[in-house]
Design a protein around this motif. Sequence first.
Motif, PDB file in Angstrom:
ATOM      1  N   ARG A  91       0.867  -1.192   0.000  1.00 49.08           N
ATOM      2  CA  ARG A  91       0.000   0.000   0.000  1.00 49.08           C
ATOM      3  C   ARG A  91       0.897   1.232   0.000  1.00 49.08           C
ATOM      4  N   LYS A  92       0.377   2.342  -0.466  1.00 47.65           N
ATOM      5  CA  LYS A  92       1.152   3.589  -0.494  1.00 47.65           C
ATOM      6  C   LYS A  92       1.640   3.960   0.907  1.00 47.65           C
ATOM      7  N   ALA A  93       0.840   3.663   1.928  1.00 50.89           N
ATOM      8  CA  ALA A  93       1.217   3.975   3.315  1.00 50.89           C
ATOM      9  C   ALA A  93       2.444   3.182   3.775  1.00 50.89           C
ATOM     10  N   ASP A  94       2.800   2.105   3.064  1.00 50.76           N
ATOM     11  CA  ASP A  94       3.944   1.263   3.431  1.00 50.76           C
ATOM     12  C   ASP A  94       5.265   1.749   2.838  1.00 50.76           C
ATOM     13  N   THR A  95       5.229   2.807   2.035  1.00 49.56           N
ATOM     14  CA  THR A  95       6.396   3.238   1.269  1.00 49.56           C
ATOM     15  C   THR A  95       7.618   3.529   2.127  1.00 49.56           C
ATOM     16  N   SER A  96       7.474   4.328   3.155  1.00 44.10           N
ATOM     17  CA  SER A  96       8.613   4.703   3.987  1.00 44.10           C
ATOM     18  C   SER A  96       9.226   3.483   4.677  1.00 44.10           C
ATOM     19  N   GLN A  97       8.385   2.658   5.245  1.00 42.53           N
ATOM     20  CA  GLN A  97       8.861   1.452   5.931  1.00 42.53           C
ATOM     21  C   GLN A  97       9.528   0.494   4.934  1.00 42.53           C
ATOM     22  N   ALA A  98       8.963   0.389   3.734  1.00 43.89           N
ATOM     23  CA  ALA A  98       9.541  -0.486   2.723  1.00 43.89           C
ATOM     24  C   ALA A  98      10.912   0.009   2.279  1.00 43.89           C
ATOM     25  N   LEU A  99      11.057   1.316   2.079  1.00 44.48           N
ATOM     26  CA  LEU A  99      12.362   1.854   1.687  1.00 44.48           C
ATOM     27  C   LEU A  99      13.414   1.561   2.751  1.00 44.48           C
ATOM     28  N   GLN A 100      13.037   1.646   4.019  1.00 45.48           N
ATOM     29  CA  GLN A 100      13.971   1.309   5.100  1.00 45.48           C
ATOM     30  C   GLN A 100      14.347  -0.171   5.046  1.00 45.48           C
ATOM     31  N   ALA A 101      13.378  -1.033   4.731  1.00 46.78           N
ATOM     32  CA  ALA A 101      13.651  -2.464   4.614  1.00 46.78           C
ATOM     33  C   ALA A 101      14.585  -2.741   3.432  1.00 46.78           C
ATOM     34  N   TYR A 102      14.332  -2.093   2.289  1.00 49.60           N
ATOM     35  CA  TYR A 102      15.215  -2.259   1.136  1.00 49.60           C
ATOM     36  C   TYR A 102      16.624  -1.752   1.467  1.00 49.60           C
ATOM     37  N   ARG A 103      16.704  -0.673   2.225  1.00 53.13           N
ATOM     38  CA  ARG A 103      18.004  -0.129   2.636  1.00 53.13           C
ATOM     39  C   ARG A 103      18.757  -1.139   3.501  1.00 53.13           C
ATOM     40  N   LYS A 104      18.045  -1.742   4.448  1.00 54.98           N
ATOM     41  CA  LYS A 104      18.652  -2.751   5.323  1.00 54.98           C
ATOM     42  C   LYS A 104      19.152  -3.934   4.487  1.00 54.98           C
ATOM     43  N   LEU A 105      18.354  -4.359   3.521  1.00 58.59           N
ATOM     44  CA  LEU A 105      18.777  -5.454   2.647  1.00 58.59           C
ATOM     45  C   LEU A 105      20.030  -5.090   1.861  1.00 58.59           C
ATOM     46  N   ALA A 106      20.061  -3.898   1.279  1.00 64.18           N
ATOM     47  CA  ALA A 106      21.228  -3.469   0.494  1.00 64.18           C
ATOM     48  C   ALA A 106      22.474  -3.408   1.366  1.00 64.18           C
ATOM     49  N   SER A 107      22.325  -2.911   2.571  1.00 64.14           N
ATOM     50  CA  SER A 107      23.457  -2.832   3.500  1.00 64.14           C
ATOM     51  C   SER A 107      23.970  -4.227   3.853  1.00 64.14           C
ATOM     52  N   SER A 108      23.059  -5.125   4.197  1.00 68.49           N
ATOM     53  CA  SER A 108      23.452  -6.504   4.528  1.00 68.49           C
ATOM     54  C   SER A 108      24.044  -7.206   3.317  1.00 68.49           C
ATOM     55  N   GLY A 109      23.442  -6.995   2.155  1.00 68.15           N
ATOM     56  CA  GLY A 109      23.947  -7.610   0.932  1.00 68.15           C
ATOM     57  C   GLY A 109      25.345  -7.146   0.581  1.00 68.15           C
ATOM     58  N   ALA A 110      25.617  -5.865   0.799  1.00 65.30           N
ATOM     59  CA  ALA A 110      26.960  -5.330   0.526  1.00 65.30           C
ATOM     60  C   ALA A 110      28.002  -6.003   1.404  1.00 65.30           C
ATOM     61  N   LYS A 111      27.632  -6.257   2.648  1.00 63.89           N
ATOM     62  CA  LYS A 111      28.546  -6.904   3.604  1.00 63.89           C
ATOM     63  C   LYS A 111      28.904  -8.316   3.146  1.00 63.89           C
ATOM     64  N   LEU A 112      27.978  -8.996   2.483  1.00 60.76           N
ATOM     65  CA  LEU A 112      28.191 -10.380   2.069  1.00 60.76           C
ATOM     66  C   LEU A 112      28.775 -10.516   0.667  1.00 60.76           C
ATOM     67  N   THR A 113      28.905  -9.400  -0.044  1.00 59.99           N
ATOM     68  CA  THR A 113      29.443  -9.419  -1.403  1.00 59.99           C
ATOM     69  C   THR A 113      30.943  -9.176  -1.342  1.00 59.99           C
TER      70      THR A 113
END
Length: 178
Positions: A91-113
């Motif tokens: 939902r549109k209301a989930d946008t901010s929380q989703a961006l934070q989740a994607y950010r967390k994933l990118a950060s964790s993924g960078a650590k494992l690459t």
Amino acid sequence: MAAGASVLNAFSFSGGFSVYAARGGATDVTSLDLSKFALASAERNYSLNTQISEVAACRHHVVQADAFKWLAESQNVYDIVILDPPALAKRKADTSQALQAYRKLASSGAKLTGKGGILISASCSAHIKADDFFDMVHAALKASGRKFKELQRTGQPGDHPAIFQESKYLKCIYVRML
């Protein structure tokens, strides 16, 4: 891209990226998903492709775990890390929380690459604008302290046309970690 590589396919679902990485010459592929059913499907799809010599030669591991937690805690290093979660902003209301989740994933993924490896981060959330997603991945990688080079951005493929704005929901970024 996968030739000779170790590959992590996070949110692997039925293992499509895992099979394609193996077909591309990966030496080792890990399929990570929370769903036992999804991992069983990934294992079945993988085994259905073992008549292809590259797939037969590639080791396939499955890990059943919460991807967010596993990625944050893992000490493993891969040549290619694929992050392709299900839609995080339904939902549109989930946008901010989703961006934070994607950010967390990118950060964790960078650590494992590993150095010189490729991080692939994707989103299928229609409520996340492509520029916001790509900017967030860049911000997460800058915050990680690692140097990186963007290789490519992709969106809707030709066989999945986007006729109206909301249908332009697929976005993916490929980054080489230096």
